[in-house]
Scaffold this motif. Sequence first.
Motif, PDB file in Angstrom:
ATOM      1  N   PHE A   1       0.818  -1.223   0.000  1.00  0.00           N
ATOM      2  CA  PHE A   1       0.000   0.000   0.000  1.00  0.00           C
ATOM      3  C   PHE A   1       0.852   1.274   0.000  1.00  0.00           C
ATOM      4  O   PHE A   1       0.318   2.378  -0.066  1.00  0.00           O
ATOM      5  CB  PHE A   1      -0.927   0.000   1.215  1.00  0.00           C
ATOM      6  N   ALA A   2       2.178   1.108   0.062  1.00  0.00           N
ATOM      7  CA  ALA A   2       3.071   2.266   0.095  1.00  0.00           C
ATOM      8  C   ALA A   2       3.097   2.959  -1.262  1.00  0.00           C
ATOM      9  O   ALA A   2       2.866   2.337  -2.316  1.00  0.00           O
ATOM     10  CB  ALA A   2       4.480   1.829   0.485  1.00  0.00           C
TER      11      ALA A   2
ATOM     12  N   ALA B   1       6.826   2.160  10.811  1.00  0.00           N
ATOM     13  CA  ALA B   1       6.160   1.014  11.436  1.00  0.00           C
ATOM     14  C   ALA B   1       5.197   0.321  10.474  1.00  0.00           C
ATOM     15  O   ALA B   1       5.057  -0.907  10.496  1.00  0.00           O
ATOM     16  CB  ALA B   1       5.415   1.468  12.689  1.00  0.00           C
ATOM     17  N   LEU B   2       4.541   1.118   9.618  1.00  0.00           N
ATOM     18  CA  LEU B   2       3.565   0.561   8.666  1.00  0.00           C
ATOM     19  C   LEU B   2       4.203   0.184   7.333  1.00  0.00           C
ATOM     20  O   LEU B   2       3.508  -0.230   6.419  1.00  0.00           O
ATOM     21  CB  LEU B   2       2.441   1.579   8.431  1.00  0.00           C
ATOM     22  N   ARG B   3       5.514   0.355   7.233  1.00  0.00           N
ATOM     23  CA  ARG B   3       6.268   0.067   5.999  1.00  0.00           C
ATOM     24  C   ARG B   3       5.734   0.889   4.824  1.00  0.00           C
ATOM     25  O   ARG B   3       5.606   0.410   3.712  1.00  0.00           O
ATOM     26  CB  ARG B   3       6.247  -1.429   5.683  1.00  0.00           C
TER      27      ARG B   3
ATOM     28  N   PRO C   1      -1.522   7.146   1.436  1.00  0.00           N
ATOM     29  CA  PRO C   1      -1.545   6.861   2.880  1.00  0.00           C
ATOM     30  C   PRO C   1      -0.512   7.696   3.629  1.00  0.00           C
ATOM     31  O   PRO C   1      -0.721   8.047   4.796  1.00  0.00           O
ATOM     32  CB  PRO C   1      -1.234   5.360   2.967  1.00  0.00           C
ATOM     33  N   GLU C   2       0.592   8.038   2.965  1.00  0.00           N
ATOM     34  CA  GLU C   2       1.607   8.876   3.599  1.00  0.00           C
ATOM     35  C   GLU C   2       1.052  10.263   3.909  1.00  0.00           C
ATOM     36  O   GLU C   2       1.336  10.829   4.975  1.00  0.00           O
ATOM     37  CB  GLU C   2       2.839   8.979   2.695  1.00  0.00           C
ATOM     38  N   GLY C   3       0.273  10.816   2.996  1.00  0.00           N
ATOM     39  CA  GLY C   3      -0.372  12.105   3.252  1.00  0.00           C
ATOM     40  C   GLY C   3      -1.367  12.024   4.381  1.00  0.00           C
ATOM     41  O   GLY C   3      -1.505  12.961   5.187  1.00  0.00           O
ATOM     42  N   ARG C   4      -2.052  10.903   4.482  1.00  0.00           N
ATOM     43  CA  ARG C   4      -3.026  10.727   5.565  1.00  0.00           C
ATOM     44  C   ARG C   4      -2.322  10.557   6.911  1.00  0.00           C
ATOM     45  O   ARG C   4      -2.864  10.940   7.955  1.00  0.00           O
ATOM     46  CB  ARG C   4      -3.939   9.544   5.251  1.00  0.00           C
ATOM     47  N   ILE C   5      -1.123  10.003   6.900  1.00  0.00           N
ATOM     48  CA  ILE C   5      -0.323   9.931   8.129  1.00  0.00           C
ATOM     49  C   ILE C   5      -0.003  11.333   8.633  1.00  0.00           C
ATOM     50  O   ILE C   5      -0.140  11.634   9.829  1.00  0.00           O
ATOM     51  CB  ILE C   5       0.987   9.150   7.884  1.00  0.00           C
ATOM     52  N   VAL C   6       0.421  12.219   7.728  1.00  0.00           N
ATOM     53  CA  VAL C   6       0.793  13.579   8.133  1.00  0.00           C
ATOM     54  C   VAL C   6      -0.403  14.293   8.757  1.00  0.00           C
ATOM     55  O   VAL C   6      -0.258  15.042   9.724  1.00  0.00           O
ATOM     56  CB  VAL C   6       1.351  14.375   6.946  1.00  0.00           C
ATOM     57  N   ARG C   7      -1.580  14.048   8.233  1.00  0.00           N
ATOM     58  CA  ARG C   7      -2.787  14.699   8.756  1.00  0.00           C
ATOM     59  C   ARG C   7      -2.997  14.371  10.231  1.00  0.00           C
ATOM     60  O   ARG C   7      -3.306  15.251  11.039  1.00  0.00           O
ATOM     61  CB  ARG C   7      -3.997  14.273   7.931  1.00  0.00           C
TER      62      ARG C   7
ATOM     63  N   GLY D   1      -3.648   0.704   3.943  1.00  0.00           N
ATOM     64  CA  GLY D   1      -3.503   2.090   3.512  1.00  0.00           C
ATOM     65  C   GLY D   1      -4.448   3.045   4.202  1.00  0.00           C
ATOM     66  O   GLY D   1      -4.355   4.260   4.021  1.00  0.00           O
ATOM     67  N   ASN D   2      -5.382   2.518   5.011  1.00  0.00           N
ATOM     68  CA  ASN D   2      -6.283   3.362   5.790  1.00  0.00           C
ATOM     69  C   ASN D   2      -5.600   3.727   7.108  1.00  0.00           C
ATOM     70  O   ASN D   2      -5.197   2.837   7.858  1.00  0.00           O
ATOM     71  CB  ASN D   2      -7.600   2.633   6.060  1.00  0.00           C
ATOM     72  N   ILE D   3      -5.458   4.989   7.396  1.00  0.00           N
ATOM     73  CA  ILE D   3      -4.763   5.450   8.603  1.00  0.00           C
ATOM     74  C   ILE D   3      -5.815   5.856   9.621  1.00  0.00           C
ATOM     75  O   ILE D   3      -6.605   6.775   9.386  1.00  0.00           O
ATOM     76  CB  ILE D   3      -3.838   6.639   8.287  1.00  0.00           C
TER      77      ILE D   3
END
Length: 337
Positions: A22-23, A96-98, A176-182, A238-240
């Motif tokens: 999902f990265a 952690a989520l690779r 998903p990386e953008g959703r992590i930042v949120r 990919g869901n944060i």
Amino acid sequence: MDESLCVREQIEKIEQTTLSPFATLACNSLGRDRSEPQCELRTVFQRDRDRIIHCKAFRRLKHKTQVYLSPGNDHFRTRLIHTIEVAQVSRTIARALRLNEDLTEAISLGHDLGHTPFGHAGERVLDIVLQGGFRHYEQSVRVVEKLEKDGKGLNLTKEVRDGILCHTRGQEAFTPEGRIVRIADKIAYMNHDIDDSIRAGILSESDIPQELRDILGTGSSVRINNMIMNVYQNSHGGNIAMSDEFSKAFYGLHSFLYRTVYKDSEAKAEEGKAEDMIEIMFNYLCNHPNLIPEDYHKIMREEGIKRAAADYIASMSDTYAVDLYKEWFIPKGWDTK
């Protein structure tokens, strides 16, 4: 590793074999608005990170308000320190989520480039006086697309610009990386605002409702670790996300901070003065366009004086804005020597 590959290609191969399905892979980036030759050493997201770190808007963050206006104590956070803490939280979750750490770091470092002087106080004023409104996350994208590098912008990838735009509200980022930042942005600012508020004597740890501490933990380091762990345990495909119970407490803590720190605390007593100052400076620039620096003349010709004035004011650090206000409106003493 295939020695015939350049370093960037080797990194891209490592991403393909080690990251989650999902990265967001650098080799699959949607690219830049203007195509450029690839770097032999860095992936596209690593280059974006470096461009942000070296841009003028990033350096100005060191003198921009986070919560407390011009604090006398060196240990209070500035917008730059907040940005670094968001990057740290984001990278921890991504690793952690690779997922792609380089992408989360680039988004994190760029997410607040468009913030005004005096934090949200400055943003509120520009949102009123500028037709179409003013939102710092949109301004951050404007900085990297249009204002940096003499109007040419940084030419960042679509993934980074989308993450910056979607880091606070509205539609979620498409990566998903953008959703992590949120979510990392909220984790960082809530905890460091508690820490700064305790240091300022605005509140104490015991003021936080017990039912929130029972779920989130007591103390910044414990709370941050618990929040990151909960995101890790509840993010899939990919869901944060956080668990329902934890998320409810998380936003309950935000509501508590809004009531006790962001709205009615002693630390906000000076914000009215800051708002008046920004409004006066904006109107003065609109009536004296000759004071708008040459860097913004193209904006003035293409989008009007108000847009150029807003861009100029938004770019200012707190200290620069105060010094300019004094120069324009505070009479100087007459030296007869």
